[in-house]
Enzyme design. Structure first.
Site, PDB file in Angstrom:
ATOM      1  N   THR A   7      31.807 -19.911  11.054  1.00 23.39           N
ATOM      2  CA  THR A   7      31.349 -18.609  11.544  1.00 23.39           C
ATOM      3  C   THR A   7      30.567 -17.874  10.455  1.00 23.39           C
ATOM      4  OG1 THR A   7      33.419 -18.506  12.801  1.00 23.39           O
ATOM      5  CG2 THR A   7      32.090 -16.508  12.743  1.00 23.39           C
ATOM      6  N   ARG A  61      33.846 -22.452   4.141  1.00 23.85           N
ATOM      7  CA  ARG A  61      35.095 -21.934   3.577  1.00 23.85           C
ATOM      8  C   ARG A  61      36.117 -23.042   3.480  1.00 23.85           C
ATOM      9  NH1 ARG A  61      35.608 -15.981   6.335  1.00 23.85           N
ATOM     10  NH2 ARG A  61      33.517 -15.357   5.660  1.00 23.85           N
ATOM     11  N   SER A  90      35.818 -13.868   2.276  1.00 21.92           N
ATOM     12  CA  SER A  90      36.046 -12.632   3.020  1.00 21.92           C
ATOM     13  C   SER A  90      37.501 -12.173   2.993  1.00 21.92           C
ATOM     14  CB  SER A  90      35.541 -12.846   4.443  1.00 21.92           C
ATOM     15  OG  SER A  90      35.564 -11.650   5.144  1.00 21.92           O
ATOM     16  N   HIS A  91      38.122 -12.112   4.171  1.00 22.70           N
ATOM     17  CA  HIS A  91      39.474 -11.557   4.298  1.00 22.70           C
ATOM     18  C   HIS A  91      40.558 -12.567   3.959  1.00 22.70           C
ATOM     19  CE1 HIS A  91      38.106 -13.595   7.816  1.00 22.70           C
ATOM     20  NE2 HIS A  91      39.355 -13.788   8.186  1.00 22.70           N
ATOM     21  N   LYS A 137      27.969 -18.896   1.167  1.00 27.22           N
ATOM     22  CA  LYS A 137      27.020 -18.893   2.272  1.00 27.22           C
ATOM     23  C   LYS A 137      25.643 -18.493   1.778  1.00 27.22           C
ATOM     24  CE  LYS A 137      27.730 -14.249   4.111  1.00 27.22           C
ATOM     25  NZ  LYS A 137      27.722 -13.485   5.361  1.00 27.22           N
ATOM     26  N   ASP A 186      37.589  -5.186   3.470  1.00 29.45           N
ATOM     27  CA  ASP A 186      38.136  -6.515   3.203  1.00 29.45           C
ATOM     28  C   ASP A 186      37.647  -7.103   1.879  1.00 29.45           C
ATOM     29  OD1 ASP A 186      35.521  -7.048   3.933  1.00 29.45           O
ATOM     30  OD2 ASP A 186      36.035  -8.926   4.920  1.00 29.45           O
ATOM     31  N   ASP A 200      35.262  -9.050   0.851  1.00 31.14           N
ATOM     32  CA  ASP A 200      33.848  -8.972   0.468  1.00 31.14           C
ATOM     33  C   ASP A 200      33.177  -7.688   0.936  1.00 31.14           C
ATOM     34  OD1 ASP A 200      34.101  -9.865   3.112  1.00 31.14           O
ATOM     35  OD2 ASP A 200      32.164 -10.880   3.058  1.00 31.14           O
ATOM     36  N   ASP A 210      32.703  -6.247   3.903  1.00 32.51           N
ATOM     37  CA  ASP A 210      31.909  -6.066   5.127  1.00 32.51           C
ATOM     38  C   ASP A 210      32.738  -5.568   6.309  1.00 32.51           C
ATOM     39  OD1 ASP A 210      33.207  -8.472   5.388  1.00 32.51           O
ATOM     40  OD2 ASP A 210      31.433  -9.641   5.942  1.00 32.51           O
ATOM     41  N   ARG A 211      34.075  -5.594   6.177  1.00 36.45           N
ATOM     42  CA  ARG A 211      34.912  -5.106   7.280  1.00 36.45           C
ATOM     43  C   ARG A 211      35.412  -3.699   7.005  1.00 36.45           C
ATOM     44  NH1 ARG A 211      38.525  -9.909   9.795  1.00 36.45           N
ATOM     45  NH2 ARG A 211      36.927 -11.516   9.688  1.00 36.45           N
ATOM     46  N   THR A 260      30.436 -14.834  18.518  1.00 35.21           N
ATOM     47  CA  THR A 260      31.103 -14.308  17.330  1.00 35.21           C
ATOM     48  C   THR A 260      30.363 -14.705  16.049  1.00 35.21           C
ATOM     49  OG1 THR A 260      33.237 -14.318  18.415  1.00 35.21           O
ATOM     50  CG2 THR A 260      33.250 -14.475  16.017  1.00 35.21           C
ATOM     51  N   GLU A 301      34.957  -7.008  17.226  1.00 34.33           N
ATOM     52  CA  GLU A 301      36.332  -6.538  17.311  1.00 34.33           C
ATOM     53  C   GLU A 301      37.110  -6.793  16.022  1.00 34.33           C
ATOM     54  OE1 GLU A 301      38.754  -9.080  17.093  1.00 34.33           O
ATOM     55  OE2 GLU A 301      37.060 -10.450  16.968  1.00 34.33           O
ATOM     56  N   SER A 302      36.609  -7.715  15.199  1.00 33.23           N
ATOM     57  CA  SER A 302      37.307  -8.131  13.988  1.00 33.23           C
ATOM     58  C   SER A 302      37.019  -7.163  12.834  1.00 33.23           C
ATOM     59  CB  SER A 302      36.879  -9.540  13.616  1.00 33.23           C
ATOM     60  OG  SER A 302      35.464  -9.605  13.520  1.00 33.23           O
ATOM     61  N   LYS A 357      27.516  -6.906   8.389  1.00 33.07           N
ATOM     62  CA  LYS A 357      28.392  -5.796   8.723  1.00 33.07           C
ATOM     63  C   LYS A 357      28.736  -5.096   7.419  1.00 33.07           C
ATOM     64  CE  LYS A 357      32.471  -8.840   9.191  1.00 33.07           C
ATOM     65  NZ  LYS A 357      31.939 -10.215   9.247  1.00 33.07           N
ATOM     66  N   ARG A 361      42.671 -17.668  18.688  1.00 35.68           N
ATOM     67  CA  ARG A 361      42.580 -16.226  18.903  1.00 35.68           C
ATOM     68  C   ARG A 361      42.573 -15.950  20.406  1.00 35.68           C
ATOM     69  NH1 ARG A 361      41.680 -14.863  13.784  1.00 35.68           N
ATOM     70  NH2 ARG A 361      39.926 -15.679  12.584  1.00 35.68           N
TER      71      ARG A 361
HETATM   72  C1  VG1 Z   1      36.095 -14.120  12.028  1.00 36.63           C
HETATM   73  C2  VG1 Z   1      35.870 -12.997  13.018  1.00 36.63           C
HETATM   74  C3  VG1 Z   1      34.382 -12.800  13.242  1.00 36.63           C
HETATM   75  C4  VG1 Z   1      33.706 -12.528  11.894  1.00 36.63           C
HETATM   76  C5  VG1 Z   1      34.019 -13.655  10.927  1.00 36.63           C
HETATM   77  C6  VG1 Z   1      33.483 -13.401   9.551  1.00 36.63           C
HETATM   78  O1  VG1 Z   1      35.577 -15.320  12.537  1.00 36.63           O
HETATM   79  O2  VG1 Z   1      36.523 -13.281  14.234  1.00 36.63           O
HETATM   80  O3  VG1 Z   1      34.193 -11.742  14.150  1.00 36.63           O
HETATM   81  O4  VG1 Z   1      32.316 -12.440  12.058  1.00 36.63           O
HETATM   82  O5  VG1 Z   1      35.437 -13.815  10.814  1.00 36.63           O
HETATM   83  O6  VG1 Z   1      33.977 -12.210   9.045  1.00 36.63           O
HETATM   84  P1  VG1 Z   1      36.492 -16.429  13.244  1.00 36.63           P
HETATM   85  O7  VG1 Z   1      35.578 -17.572  13.547  1.00 36.63           O
HETATM   86  O8  VG1 Z   1      37.576 -16.768  12.272  1.00 36.63           O
HETATM   87  O9  VG1 Z   1      37.068 -15.789  14.457  1.00 36.63           O
HETATM   88  V1  VG1 Z   1      34.153 -12.031   7.370  1.00 36.63           V
HETATM   89  O10 VG1 Z   1      34.551 -10.500   7.087  1.00 36.63           O
HETATM   90  O11 VG1 Z   1      35.130 -13.371   7.162  1.00 36.63           O
HETATM   91  O12 VG1 Z   1      32.650 -12.544   6.695  1.00 36.63           O
HETATM   92 CO    CO Z   2      34.368 -10.059   5.179  1.00 35.71          CO
END
Ligand code: VG1
Ligand code: CO
Length: 544
Positions: free
Chosen positions: A18, A22, A113-114, A126, A278, A280, A282-283, A345, A365-366, A377, A497
């Site tokens: 996504t 990772r 990220s998170h 990335k 989060d 990085d 972006d959340r 997504t 939504e995330s 984001k 999910r």
């Molecule tokens: C998750 C979220 C998605 C978001 C992605 C990257 O992906 O659901 O909405 O864009 O993380 O966010 P997934 O495939 O695990 O559902 V971040 O803040 O990790 O760059």
């Molecule tokens: Co992030």
């Protein structure tokens, strides 16, 4: 200085998900693993030779090492100049901002990220394109294909560079400019929001807030912007020093992982406003006094009130949301008479719409919200937007959202995650659901008729590129939805999910507890997908 050519062999499984590649740190630590992926980027992005590249990451374990590797490889691959954040730090939205402002050919962002950080945890990489956004799927697929055929990579034999001082150095023929990771981003925020009005909130003495950086990358950004430029009291930013292991926690801003912050909004003495971001940056999570704003609602509220912030005073041209995100924003778009898009997504699917000027705001939504100011984001941006709104409307977070529901109806929403599920079991479950799809429309689920049932597919309105199998969605008459998909960011087994949404037009029924309201839908989803028998899980791991 001559480039050294090192022989290598492909690794399996270097397909970006996504949001980039990772894996566990241990996987990245295998000899040549990172190098292969980076060389695949240089091999597929011809304009990087002689071009400028941005490099930075969220400061997690392995960030510093990876950056040194990338710098040497960039020099050996003929990159003219690299812009790198001091200490190797760049939040994802700041990297996007710098790529755009300095008109570079792209950037490499190091982050998972998170996901947790540390030697036993996760790492990620990335590529972002010249528009500042995550590489679209055509680009990530080209990189992935290249990782399958790679037989050598290029590097230099040099010492590590000192990245802790701002200024210019050289690596072979390449210029390395270490820049303040915050300045360009903070300047951009100042053009979008009314810092003076927000300062007024703090000066009133009646407004208390905290921002939880969760020991992750936004600490320096939030400290400079909130406490520095705006003048919020010292201590407004908590956990503001980025740590390699994020203090051992999940740098994931939600009710499950930002517990301390949530606790501070409870009780009569609770904070008026609280927010977190989060790993990085972006959340975002937005909280009022004893009040949680769902990310889906946040997008809708920002869309409805955008004109109150200077950067959006002329209104917005359109909005987009990812498919599992609630339909709250759609109602606002309809009211404003603007376009609304439903995308798969992942932020990469918003890029074309933003570049083409078809949308101004978008969200997921995330806990992801953003606009056309960058191509990622942006956590702190959302926080500043809310602060600007609070200053302009002089109402509480709860009142603003409740009024919004009164006007547009409320989309009750919850997501249940089943983490580290056996991959075969998870894939089996999705296949089973896909098999059911043709039989569902017209039948009843819990006494309500199924309006449609499909596996979401998307054709990009700008370049006609196609994305298929993006998640199973089942829509009921009246607007309720059940959505199932597998995560594309996990590093262990599969994460299932389940996204649930229920539309309630009646304002008298807006004050109910979400999990309670959703219980029938939750049960319906569990039964329909045979979650317990197929995964062995009696309950989800994380509920947001
Ligand atoms: C998750 C979220 C998605 C978001 C992605 C990257 O992906 O659901 O909405 O864009 O993380 O966010 P997934 O495939 O695990 O559902 V971040 O803040 O990790 O760059
Ligand atoms: Co992030």
């Amino acid at each position: 200085m001559d480039a050294k050519i090192v022989a290598t062999e492909p690794f399996d499984g270097q397909r970006p998900g996504t949001s980039g590649l990772r894996k566990k740190v241990k996987v990245f630590q295998q000899a040549r693993y990172l190098e292969n992926f980076v060389q695949a980027i240089f091999d597929t992005r011809a304009d990087l030779e002689g071009g400028v590249l941005v490099v930075g990451g969220d400061g997690r374990y392995y960030n510093r090492h990876a950056i040194q590797v990338i710098l040497r490889m960039a020099a050996a691959n003929g990159v003219r100049k690299v812009l790198v954040g001091r200490g190797g730090i760049l939040s994802t939205p700041a990297a996007s901002c710098i790529i755009r402002k300095h008109q570079t050919q792209g950037g490499i962002i190091l982050s998972a990220s998170h996901n947790p950080g540390g030697p036993e945890e996760d790492f990620g990489i990335k590529f972002n394109a010249a528009n500042g956004g995550p590489a679209p799927e055509t680009m990530t697929e080209a990189i992935y294909t290249r990782t399958g055929e790679i037989d050598s990579y290029r590097t230099l034999e040099t010492e590590d560079l000192d990245l802790d001082q701002v200024g210019e150095t050289r690596l072979g023929n390449m210029v390395v400019e270490v820049l303040d990771p915050v300045a360009d981003y903070a300047d951009l925020m100042e053009t979008l929001f009314d810092f003076g009005a927000i300062r007024g909130l703090f000066e009133s003495g009646e407004f208390r807030m905290r921002f939880d950086a969760m020991h992750a990358v936004t600490g320096p950004y939030a400290t400079e912007i909130l406490e520095g430029r705006i003048g919020a009291p010292a201590g407004t930013v908590m956990n503001g020093i980025p740590l390699e292991d994020f203090g051992g926690g999940h740098p994931d801003p939600n009710l499950a992982h930002a517990k301390d912050l949530v606790a501070q909004t409870q009780g009569d003495d609770g904070l008026d406003f609280a927010a977190a971001s989060d790993g990085d940056g972006d959340r975002n999570m937005i909280l009022g006094k004893r009040f949680f704003v769902t990310p889906s609602d946040s997008l809708a509220v920002l869309a409805a009130n955008a004109h109150l912030a200077p950067g959006y005073k002329d209104g917005i041209v359109g909005v987009a949301r990812s498919m599992p995100t609630s339909q709250a924003a759609d109602r606002v778009a309809q009211d404003l008479g603007i376009e609304c898009f439903e995308t798969p997504t992942g932020w990469k699917f918003f890029g074309n719409l933003l570049d083409a000027g078809r949308i101004t705001l978008c969200g997921e939504e995330s806990f992801g919200t953003g606009s056309d100011h960058v191509r990622e984001k942006d956590g702190l941006w959302a926080v500043l937007f809310w602060l600007n709104l609070l200053a302009a409307r002089k109402e509480s977070v709860a009142d603003i959202v409740k009024e919004h529901w009164q006007r547009f109806g409320r989309n009750y929403y919850t997501r249940h995650d089943y983490e580290a599920v056996d991959s075969d079991a998870a894939n089996g479950l999705m296949d089973y659901l896909r098999g059911l799809l043709p039989t569902l429309p017209g039948t009843e689920l819990g006494g309500v008729q199924v309006e449609y049932a499909d596996d979401f597919a998307y054709t990009d309105p700008i370049d006609a590129s196609r994305a298929e199998k993006q998640g199973v969605r089942i829509g009921l008459v009246g607007g309720s939805r059940l959505v199932f998909r597998l995560s594309g960011t996990g590093t262990q087994g599969a994460t299932l999910r389940v996204y649930l949404e229920l539309f309630e037009p009646d304002a008298a029924k807006h004050g109910r507890e979400t999990q309670e309201v959703m219980q029938p839908l939750i049960q319906m989803a569990r039964d329909l997908a045979q979650i317990e028998s197929r995964t062995g899980r009696a309950a989800p791991d994380v509920i947001t």
